[in-house]
Design a protein around this motif. Structure first.
Motif, PDB file in Angstrom:
ATOM      1  N   GLU A  49       0.337  -1.066   0.126  1.00 57.29           N
ATOM      2  CA  GLU A  49      -0.089   0.177  -0.473  1.00 57.29           C
ATOM      3  C   GLU A  49       0.711   1.381   0.068  1.00 57.29           C
ATOM      4  O   GLU A  49       0.052   2.120   0.940  1.00 57.29           O
ATOM      5  N   SER A  50       2.002   1.505  -0.731  1.00 57.61           N
ATOM      6  CA  SER A  50       2.731   2.395  -0.846  1.00 57.61           C
ATOM      7  C   SER A  50       2.492   3.235  -1.206  1.00 57.61           C
ATOM      8  O   SER A  50       3.299   4.764  -0.881  1.00 57.61           O
ATOM      9  N   VAL A  51       0.947   3.426  -2.096  1.00 52.78           N
ATOM     10  CA  VAL A  51       0.602   4.580  -2.732  1.00 52.78           C
ATOM     11  C   VAL A  51       0.099   5.934  -1.276  1.00 52.78           C
ATOM     12  O   VAL A  51      -0.761   6.768  -1.466  1.00 52.78           O
ATOM     13  N   THR A  52      -0.215   5.222  -0.689  1.00 50.02           N
ATOM     14  CA  THR A  52      -1.163   5.681   0.636  1.00 50.02           C
ATOM     15  C   THR A  52       0.284   5.607   2.093  1.00 50.02           C
ATOM     16  O   THR A  52      -0.391   6.600   2.919  1.00 50.02           O
ATOM     17  N   LEU A  53       0.579   5.699   1.849  1.00 46.43           N
ATOM     18  CA  LEU A  53       1.864   5.678   3.001  1.00 46.43           C
ATOM     19  C   LEU A  53       2.564   7.080   2.577  1.00 46.43           C
ATOM     20  O   LEU A  53       3.254   8.146   1.671  1.00 46.43           O
ATOM     21  N   THR A  54       2.911   8.157   4.033  1.00 40.29           N
ATOM     22  CA  THR A  54       3.554   9.239   4.101  1.00 40.29           C
ATOM     23  C   THR A  54       4.975   8.977   3.725  1.00 40.29           C
ATOM     24  O   THR A  54       5.760   7.764   3.232  1.00 40.29           O
ATOM     25  N   LYS A  55       6.476  10.253   3.415  1.00 46.34           N
ATOM     26  CA  LYS A  55       7.214   9.537   2.650  1.00 46.34           C
ATOM     27  C   LYS A  55       8.544   9.615   4.269  1.00 46.34           C
ATOM     28  O   LYS A  55       8.950   8.381   4.303  1.00 46.34           O
ATOM     29  N   GLU A  56       7.969  10.102   5.172  1.00 43.71           N
ATOM     30  CA  GLU A  56       8.637   9.365   6.619  1.00 43.71           C
ATOM     31  C   GLU A  56       7.839   8.176   6.943  1.00 43.71           C
ATOM     32  O   GLU A  56       8.377   7.628   7.171  1.00 43.71           O
ATOM     33  N   GLU A  57       6.353   7.930   6.512  1.00 47.68           N
ATOM     34  CA  GLU A  57       6.460   6.167   6.851  1.00 47.68           C
ATOM     35  C   GLU A  57       6.584   4.873   5.545  1.00 47.68           C
ATOM     36  O   GLU A  57       7.084   4.450   6.488  1.00 47.68           O
ATOM     37  N   LYS A  58       6.961   5.514   4.380  1.00 46.85           N
ATOM     38  CA  LYS A  58       8.062   4.922   4.148  1.00 46.85           C
ATOM     39  C   LYS A  58       9.656   4.538   4.767  1.00 46.85           C
ATOM     40  O   LYS A  58       9.995   3.578   4.309  1.00 46.85           O
ATOM     41  N   GLN A  59       9.490   5.386   4.524  1.00 45.14           N
ATOM     42  CA  GLN A  59      11.121   5.516   5.666  1.00 45.14           C
ATOM     43  C   GLN A  59      10.933   4.385   6.918  1.00 45.14           C
ATOM     44  O   GLN A  59      11.821   3.649   7.084  1.00 45.14           O
ATOM     45  N   LEU A  60       9.749   4.709   7.431  1.00 51.50           N
ATOM     46  CA  LEU A  60       9.827   4.294   8.784  1.00 51.50           C
ATOM     47  C   LEU A  60       9.596   2.290   8.763  1.00 51.50           C
ATOM     48  O   LEU A  60      10.213   1.254   8.948  1.00 51.50           O
ATOM     49  N   VAL A  61       9.093   1.881   7.506  1.00 52.43           N
ATOM     50  CA  VAL A  61       8.752   0.619   7.089  1.00 52.43           C
ATOM     51  C   VAL A  61      10.045   0.117   6.869  1.00 52.43           C
ATOM     52  O   VAL A  61      10.122  -0.818   6.650  1.00 52.43           O
ATOM     53  N   MET A  62      10.829   0.850   5.994  1.00 51.83           N
ATOM     54  CA  MET A  62      12.137   0.334   5.316  1.00 51.83           C
ATOM     55  C   MET A  62      12.988   0.524   6.699  1.00 51.83           C
ATOM     56  O   MET A  62      13.729  -0.808   6.974  1.00 51.83           O
ATOM     57  N   ASP A  63      12.736   1.193   7.463  1.00 51.97           N
ATOM     58  CA  ASP A  63      13.834   1.244   9.043  1.00 51.97           C
ATOM     59  C   ASP A  63      13.506   0.014   9.228  1.00 51.97           C
ATOM     60  O   ASP A  63      14.004  -0.779  10.240  1.00 51.97           O
ATOM     61  N   THR A  64      12.349  -0.493   9.462  1.00 45.28           N
ATOM     62  CA  THR A  64      11.868  -1.705  10.446  1.00 45.28           C
ATOM     63  C   THR A  64      12.085  -2.682   9.804  1.00 45.28           C
ATOM     64  O   THR A  64      13.479  -3.840  10.454  1.00 45.28           O
ATOM     65  N   VAL A  65      11.720  -2.693   8.846  1.00 41.09           N
ATOM     66  CA  VAL A  65      12.313  -4.621   7.424  1.00 41.09           C
ATOM     67  C   VAL A  65      13.900  -4.847   7.864  1.00 41.09           C
ATOM     68  O   VAL A  65      14.625  -5.526   8.291  1.00 41.09           O
ATOM     69  N   THR A  66      14.503  -3.865   7.699  1.00 39.44           N
ATOM     70  CA  THR A  66      16.079  -4.069   8.062  1.00 39.44           C
ATOM     71  C   THR A  66      16.089  -4.330   9.665  1.00 39.44           C
ATOM     72  O   THR A  66      17.116  -5.239   9.402  1.00 39.44           O
TER      73      THR A  66
END
Length: 297
Positions: A49-66
């Protein structure tokens, strides 16, 4: 780039009841997938659902998965769109340090010509610090990236290393395998055609249902890569009903219903998508029951 062979999964972005990103659930899902044997993880795709995520949420998801991954398997991140220059700007701002490659969808809605698609990806390749996996999904973009265009891109840029092919056409898959240069990876983007793609010479899949059934799905793909068609198809047929069910009311509503049945995350999605109906959830629970073992805590 490490070769992305076998089963990659297009991770969901789990949400809490207030529709904020559920970091704890995402940790559980990453562990569940890796423990189940998938070869790599893809974040911030359509399923995420990347199109409904903010820029900050996208980085949060990336960091969490990392953090959850802890270097165990390669990571791929979706960075794409229909505004070439906006994609290039996003590539400049995202921290891609821990990511092996980017997955970039063919431009949607504005329906460029094949030459426009070619120039779009060449511009992204020039700007990208990471290898690029093309993503062709005509059912969502409104245009089909033809095999001739893919082969042209593969030959024109060393950065362009693979395609996630989700046209649903095995004829197109075979044409890609035939025309693209050696070493260029053809990755299935459809669960239902993943095994035929691998048996035809593809390198694997970026799957939706594979994250819900990581053990069975990755085992099927590994068997397919070894040419063990009978064993692989036996597994395919145990999962085929689920492959169809999860897309009945749109993606990722169905796969999120699987994770709810597995008690790993809520089935919540963000508008304009809708959570799976009670009827579909019941069918999914019935389907998943024989597969359920002890899930990640």
């Amino acid at each position: 780039m490490k070769e992305l062979i076998g089963t990659g999964v297009a991770l969901i972005t789990p949400f809490k009841s207030d529709l904020s990103v559920d970091i704890d659930a995402l940790h559980k899902i990453v562990n569940y997938c890796i423990d189940g044997g998938v070869e790599y993880l893809v974040v911030l795709g359509t399923t995420g659902e990347s199109v409904t995520l903010t820029k900050e949420e996208k980085q949060l998801v990336m960091d969490t998965v990392t953090i959850a991954n802890a270097g165990r398997v390669p990571l791929v991140v979706g960075v794409g769109g229909n505004n070439t220059y906006a994609v290039i700007e996003e590539l400049k701002t995202l921290d891609l340090t821990n990511y092996e490659a980017i997955l970039s969808v063919s431009p949607y809605y504005n329906k460029p010509t094949q030459e426009g698609i070619f120039q779009h990806f060449m511009a992204i390749a020039e700007a990208s610090p990471k290898p690029i996996i093309l993503y062709n999904v005509p059912g969502r973009t409104g245009s089909n990236m033809l095999p001739a265009t893919v082969a042209r891109l593969a030959n024109a840029s060393e950065k362009i290393v693979a395609i996630k092919e989700a046209s649903g056409s095995m004829v197109q898959v075979q044409e890609l395998i035939k025309t693209c240069p050696k070493g260029f990876q053809i990755i299935s983007g459809d669960d239902i055609t993943a095994l035929p793609t691998v048996l035809a010479g593809g390198s694997g899949v970026i799957s939706v249902i594979g994250q819900g059934l990581p053990s069975e799905f990755s085992e099927m793909i590994r068997a397919g890569l070894k040419g063990e068609a009978e064993e692989a198809y036996a597994l395919h047929y145990t999962m085929q009903e689920g492959m169809e069910l999860i897309f009945q009311e749109g993606n990722p509503a169905g796969i999120k219903a699987i994770f709810e049945a597995l008690q790993l995350s809520r089935a919540s999605v963000r508008l304009p998508l809708m959570e799976a109906t009670a009827g579909l959830k019941q069918k999914i629970q019935h389907f998943i029951k024989p597969f359920v073992r002890v899930t990640a805590g």
